[in-house]
Write an enzyme that holds these catalytic residues in place. Structure first.
Site, short mmCIF file in Angstrom:
data_model
loop_
_atom_site.label_atom_id
_atom_site.label_comp_id
_atom_site.label_asym_id
_atom_site.label_seq_id
_atom_site.Cartn_x
_atom_site.Cartn_y
_atom_site.Cartn_z
N GLU A 64 5.77 -20.63 8.42
CA GLU A 64 5.02 -21.73 7.77
C GLU A 64 5.40 -23.10 8.29
O GLU A 64 4.51 -23.95 8.47
CB GLU A 64 5.26 -21.68 6.26
CG GLU A 64 4.55 -22.83 5.52
CD GLU A 64 4.57 -22.70 4.02
OE1 GLU A 64 5.36 -21.89 3.48
OE2 GLU A 64 3.77 -23.41 3.38
N ASP A 80 7.33 -16.52 5.57
CA ASP A 80 7.35 -17.68 4.68
C ASP A 80 8.78 -17.83 4.18
O ASP A 80 9.24 -17.00 3.38
CB ASP A 80 6.38 -17.49 3.50
CG ASP A 80 6.14 -18.81 2.76
OD1 ASP A 80 5.10 -18.94 2.09
OD2 ASP A 80 7.01 -19.72 2.86
N ASP A 83 8.44 -18.92 -0.32
CA ASP A 83 7.09 -18.91 -0.91
C ASP A 83 7.26 -19.25 -2.39
O ASP A 83 7.93 -18.53 -3.13
CB ASP A 83 6.44 -17.54 -0.73
CG ASP A 83 5.01 -17.58 -1.19
OD1 ASP A 83 4.21 -18.31 -0.59
OD2 ASP A 83 4.68 -16.91 -2.19
N THR A 85 7.48 -22.95 -2.93
CA THR A 85 8.33 -24.11 -2.64
C THR A 85 8.38 -25.09 -3.81
O THR A 85 9.46 -25.58 -4.17
CB THR A 85 7.82 -24.84 -1.38
OG1 THR A 85 8.06 -24.01 -0.23
CG2 THR A 85 8.50 -26.17 -1.17
N ASP A 207 1.88 -16.39 3.58
CA ASP A 207 1.88 -16.19 2.13
C ASP A 207 1.64 -14.73 1.77
O ASP A 207 2.11 -14.24 0.73
CB ASP A 207 0.77 -17.02 1.48
CG ASP A 207 0.98 -18.53 1.58
OD1 ASP A 207 -0.04 -19.22 1.80
OD2 ASP A 207 2.12 -18.99 1.46
C1 LIP Z 1 2.28 -21.36 -2.11
C2 LIP Z 1 1.55 -20.09 -2.46
C3 LIP Z 1 0.79 -20.27 -3.78
C4 LIP Z 1 -0.23 -21.36 -3.59
C5 LIP Z 1 0.50 -22.64 -3.31
C6 LIP Z 1 1.35 -22.53 -2.03
P1 LIP Z 1 4.22 -22.11 -0.48
O1 LIP Z 1 2.96 -21.17 -0.90
O2 LIP Z 1 2.47 -19.04 -2.58
O3 LIP Z 1 0.14 -19.08 -4.17
O4 LIP Z 1 -1.03 -21.49 -4.73
O5 LIP Z 1 -0.42 -23.68 -3.18
O6 LIP Z 1 0.49 -22.35 -0.93
O7 LIP Z 1 3.61 -23.38 0.02
O8 LIP Z 1 5.06 -22.33 -1.67
O9 LIP Z 1 4.92 -21.35 0.63
#
Ligand code: LIP
Length: 255
Positions: A64, A80, A83, A85, A207
């Site tokens: 990512e 990721d 995931d 964040t 993701d």
């Molecule tokens: C997240 C996703 C989540 C989505 C967030 C974000 P990250 O990934 O796991 O489902 O709704 O907007 O994309 O950015 O935390 O790796």
């Protein structure tokens, strides 16, 4: 593949320890609304890149928080580092490490580790899905009692509106809604039968790549919206569910 899976799990667990022990990591804004990255994301990604490529030097690494080449047909790690964040930034204890190994642009191994629950989800293509070594399977809950995990796409106003319209339709047909903030955790919840349907209208390959295999090897349905098979080359909408809810979920989402 079994030895490779063990080594990937070891790397995921060590990455989880970095997440668990990283407090007050510096936060940086990314493009779009409510989109951030922390120094912990970068630290975990750097660790996993070194560790995974030492395990499988012939593979390439897609993640990512870096620029990525197009997927090739050979081995590619799709990662990721954190995931969820924003959950991590707010100490909500719902963030995972997601590692997939793809061959011919399809996952052959998937590992998702939640350091806050100490749950290691794994799948190898054709060999089933497991949580901490115990076999897992999707639920057989029907639509009227289904728990639907919702992706809200906060970074895209148009998708947020459409996503909430879909949520309203599910709320009239299913049991109730949930929002975790981690797509990979949502997919593990489907695979383990803790929830029954998950959708999000725009997700990145990192993701969902590992979670897609974990869901399918647990007997579930994984649909890349607009594609005839799971798709991991660019952003894409996702519907994942148990077999019993498939027809209803596809209808409600207008697929
Ligand atoms: C997240 C996703 C989540 C989505 C967030 C974000 P990250 O990934 O796991 O489902 O709704 O907007 O994309 O950015 O935390 O790796």
């Amino acid at each position: 593949m079994e030895d490779l899976l063990v080594q990937i799990c070891n790397a995921a667990r060590k990455a989880g320890r970095i997440i668990y022990s990283s407090h007050n990591a510096a936060v940086h804004s990314k493009e779009g609304h409510f989109n951030y990255v922390t120094d912990a994301d970068f630290k975990v990604q750097e660790y996993l890149k070194k560790e995974l490529l030492s395990v499988l030097p012939s593979a390439s690494f897609c993640a990512e928080e870096q620029e990525n080449a197009a997927l090739s047909d050979s081995y590619v790690f799709v990662v990721d580092p954190i995931d969820g964040t924003i959950n991590f930034m707010r100490n909500r204890k719902c963030s995972v490490v997601s590692i997939a190994l793809l061959e011919h642009k399809q996952p052959v191994l998937g590992v998702i580790y939640n350091p806050f629950t100490d749950e290691m989800y794994t799948a190898e293509k054709g060999n089933g899905s497991f949580c901490n070594g115990k076999r897992i399977h999707v639920s057989s809950v029907e639509i009227d009692n289904a728990i639907v995990s919702v992706g809200t796409s906060p970074y895209n106003a148009e998708l947020s509106v459409k996503g909430m319209e879909i949520a309203s339709k599910f709320l009239r047909s299913a049991g109730d809604l949930r929002r975790t903030g981690s797509a990979a955790q949502d997919l593990c919840d489907i695979a383990s039968g803790r929830s029954d349907i998950y959708y999000e209208l725009q997700l990145s390959p990192w993701d969902v790549a590992a979670g897609s295999l974990i869901v399918q090897e647990a007997g579930g349905v994984f649909i890349s919206i607009g594609h005839d098979k799971p798709y991991f080359e660019t952003v894409c909408g996702v519907l994942a569910c148990n077999q019993v809810c498939r027809e209803s979920a596809v209808r409600i989402m207008g697929l």
